[in-house]
Design an enzyme around this catalytic site. Structure first.
Site, mmCIF file in Angstrom:
data_model
loop_
_atom_site.group_PDB
_atom_site.id
_atom_site.type_symbol
_atom_site.label_atom_id
_atom_site.label_comp_id
_atom_site.label_asym_id
_atom_site.label_seq_id
_atom_site.Cartn_x
_atom_site.Cartn_y
_atom_site.Cartn_z
ATOM 1 N N ASP A 1 -6.181 59.979 138.726
ATOM 2 C CA ASP A 1 -7.153 59.544 139.742
ATOM 3 C C ASP A 1 -6.953 58.063 140.052
ATOM 4 O OD1 ASP A 1 -8.199 62.043 139.773
ATOM 5 O OD2 ASP A 1 -9.941 61.561 138.516
ATOM 6 N N TYR B 1 6.057 74.350 144.480
ATOM 7 C CA TYR B 1 6.943 73.268 144.926
ATOM 8 C C TYR B 1 7.208 73.405 146.427
ATOM 9 C CZ TYR B 1 11.175 70.329 144.971
ATOM 10 O OH TYR B 1 12.117 69.362 145.252
ATOM 11 N N LYS C 1 6.136 70.782 149.457
ATOM 12 C CA LYS C 1 7.164 70.131 150.282
ATOM 13 C C LYS C 1 7.019 70.541 151.749
ATOM 14 C CE LYS C 1 9.297 67.776 147.065
ATOM 15 N NZ LYS C 1 9.318 66.306 147.081
ATOM 16 N N ASN D 1 9.211 59.261 147.410
ATOM 17 C CA ASN D 1 10.275 60.043 146.780
ATOM 18 C C ASN D 1 9.838 60.754 145.504
ATOM 19 O OD1 ASN D 1 13.252 60.579 145.957
ATOM 20 N ND2 ASN D 1 12.475 59.308 144.288
HETATM 21 P P1 NAD Z 1 14.105 63.082 139.087
HETATM 22 O O1 NAD Z 1 13.330 64.004 138.198
HETATM 23 O O2 NAD Z 1 15.421 62.594 138.626
HETATM 24 O O3 NAD Z 1 13.192 61.824 139.467
HETATM 25 C C1 NAD Z 1 11.844 61.981 139.776
HETATM 26 C C2 NAD Z 1 11.178 60.624 139.857
HETATM 27 O O4 NAD Z 1 9.770 60.857 140.067
HETATM 28 C C3 NAD Z 1 11.312 59.808 138.586
HETATM 29 O O5 NAD Z 1 11.514 58.451 138.907
HETATM 30 C C4 NAD Z 1 9.965 59.985 137.903
HETATM 31 O O6 NAD Z 1 9.575 58.851 137.140
HETATM 32 C C5 NAD Z 1 9.028 60.135 139.084
HETATM 33 N N1 NAD Z 1 7.846 60.872 138.662
HETATM 34 C C6 NAD Z 1 7.791 62.122 138.146
HETATM 35 N N2 NAD Z 1 6.529 62.414 137.808
HETATM 36 C C7 NAD Z 1 5.778 61.329 138.138
HETATM 37 C C8 NAD Z 1 4.398 61.015 138.034
HETATM 38 N N3 NAD Z 1 3.526 61.872 137.513
HETATM 39 N N4 NAD Z 1 3.978 59.799 138.453
HETATM 40 C C9 NAD Z 1 4.851 58.917 138.970
HETATM 41 N N5 NAD Z 1 6.154 59.140 139.099
HETATM 42 C C10 NAD Z 1 6.614 60.334 138.676
HETATM 43 O O7 NAD Z 1 14.229 63.851 140.467
HETATM 44 P P2 NAD Z 1 15.117 63.614 141.782
HETATM 45 O O8 NAD Z 1 16.041 64.755 141.898
HETATM 46 O O9 NAD Z 1 15.638 62.238 141.857
HETATM 47 O O10 NAD Z 1 13.979 63.865 142.886
HETATM 48 C C11 NAD Z 1 13.530 62.890 143.796
HETATM 49 C C12 NAD Z 1 12.877 63.621 144.949
HETATM 50 O O11 NAD Z 1 13.841 64.470 145.581
HETATM 51 C C13 NAD Z 1 11.717 64.524 144.540
HETATM 52 O O12 NAD Z 1 10.658 64.421 145.463
HETATM 53 C C14 NAD Z 1 12.325 65.900 144.578
HETATM 54 O O13 NAD Z 1 11.361 66.896 144.823
HETATM 55 C C15 NAD Z 1 13.296 65.751 145.720
HETATM 56 N N6 NAD Z 1 14.369 66.751 145.709
HETATM 57 C C16 NAD Z 1 15.260 66.822 144.685
HETATM 58 C C17 NAD Z 1 16.224 67.818 144.698
HETATM 59 C C18 NAD Z 1 17.244 67.980 143.586
HETATM 60 O O14 NAD Z 1 18.003 68.982 143.625
HETATM 61 N N7 NAD Z 1 17.345 67.084 142.635
HETATM 62 C C19 NAD Z 1 16.290 68.721 145.761
HETATM 63 C C20 NAD Z 1 15.374 68.619 146.779
HETATM 64 C C21 NAD Z 1 14.417 67.619 146.749
#
Ligand code: NAD
Length: 244
Positions: A62, A147, A151, A82
C-alpha cells in the site's frame, strides 16, 4: 550525478533483466533513476553504472508508488513502467494472494505512477511514457491467465492515456515483448512443462528477444523521430504474435 541539461528517466524493476539493460542503455544520455526491492543491490548498481539515483520499494505494498515518488523527489520526463511479475499456473491453482500481487504490480502500479508524474509532464508540455506489456496480453497464454489479464489491461491504459494526453506533447506507448531469457522465465512451473529449447521451437525466428532489443525500441520511442507515435502497442516478439 544529476546533470541539469539532461532529461530525467525513471524505470521501474531495474535491478535486473530488461529493466537493468534499459537503464544501462540510457545511463550516459539521461539522468537515470532505478527501482527494485533490495536497497543494497540498487546502491551498488547505481555506483557501478553511474545511475543518478535509486529507491528501494515493493510496489505491491500500500502507498508504495507515493513512497517512490516522495523518496526520489525529482521531476520525471520519461517514465518506463517495466516492473512485472509472472505466474505460470492453471487458474484453479492461483492463490488469491498471487492474483492480487499480479494486479497490484503489473497494472495498478503503472497507473498510479503515471498519475503521480503526469502533472509535471503537463506543465512542461513534454513527456514520454512507455509501458512494458507482454505478448501474452496481446494473444493470451495458457496457464498465465492473470498475467495475460494484467498485461492486456495495460494496452487499454496506454491507448486511453495516449488520447487524453495527445495535446500535451506526451506520448504513451506499450512494448509487448515475446520470450526474453531473464530471471522471469526461470520459473519452476513453466520449466516442468517446457524446456528453453522447446520454447525456442515455438518462436518463428527460433531465438529469444534480448533485453537490449527492448531498450533500443524504448530509445526510438523517446526520440524526436517518434513524436507522432502514440497509443501504439508494439510487439517485439521474434514473430511469436504471427502464430506458427
Ligand atoms: P525480471 O524478473 O528479470 O525483472 C523483474 C523486475 O521487476 C526486477 O527488477 C524486480 O526487482 C522487479 N520487481 C518484481 N517484483 C517487484 C515488486 N513487488 N516491487 C517492485 N519491483 C518488483 O523480469 P524481466 O524479464 O526483466 O521483465 C521485465 C518486464 O518485461 C516485466 O513487466 C515482464 O512482465 C515483461 N516481460 C518479460 C518477458 C520475458 O520473457 N522475460 C516477456 C514479456 C514481458
Amino acid at each position: 550525478m544529476l546533470m541539469m541539461n539532461k532529461k530525467n528517466l525513471l524505470i521501474t524493476g531495474s535491478s535486473q533483466g530488461i529493466g537493468l539493460a534499459t537503464a544501462k542503455h540510457f545511463s550516459s544520455d539521461y539522468n537515470v533513476y532505478i527501482t527494485g526491492r533490495h536497497e543494497q543491490k540498487l546502491e551498488k548498481l547505481c555506483k557501478d553504472n553511474n545511475f543518478t539515483g535509486y529507491f528501494a520499494v515493493d510496489l505491491t505494498q500500500d502507498n508504495a508508488c507515493k513512497a517512490l515518488y516522495n523518496g526520489l523527489n525529482v521531476d520525471i520526463d520519461i517514465l518506463i513502467n517495466n516492473a512485472g511479475i509472472y505466474f505460470y499456473s492453471a487458474i484453479e491453482k492461483m492463490t488469491d494472494e498471487d492474483i492480487i500481487k499480479s494486479i497490484k504490480l503489473n497494472t495498478l502500479a503503472p497507473y498510479e505512477l503515471i498519475k503521480l508524474y503526469i502533472p509535471y509532464m503537463k506543465r512542461k508540455q513534454w513527456g514520454r511514457i512507455i509501458n512494458i506489456g507482454s505478448i501474452s496480453g496481446v494473444m493470451g497464454e495458457a496457464n498465465a491467465s492473470v498475467y495475460s489479464m494484467t498485461k492486456a489491461s495495460l494496452i487499454g491504459l496506454t491507448k486511453s492515456l495516449a488520447l487524453e494526453l495527445a495535446q500535451d506533447n506526451i506520448t504513451v506507448n506499450i512494448i509487448n515483448p515475446g520470450w526474453v531469457d531473464t530471471e522471469l522465465i526461470n520459473n519452476e512451473n513453466l520449466e516442468q512443462d517446457f524446456s528453453k529449447e522447446e520454447i525456442i521451437e515455438t518462436i518463428p525466428q527460433r531465438r529469444f528477444v534480448t533485453p537490449e532489443e527492448i531498450a533500443k525500441t524504448c530509445e526510438f520511442l523517446i526520440s524526436d523521430s517518434a513524436k507522432t507515435i502514440t497509443g501504439q502497442s508494439i510487439n517485439i516478439c521474434a514473430g511469436l504474435s504471427l502464430g506458427f
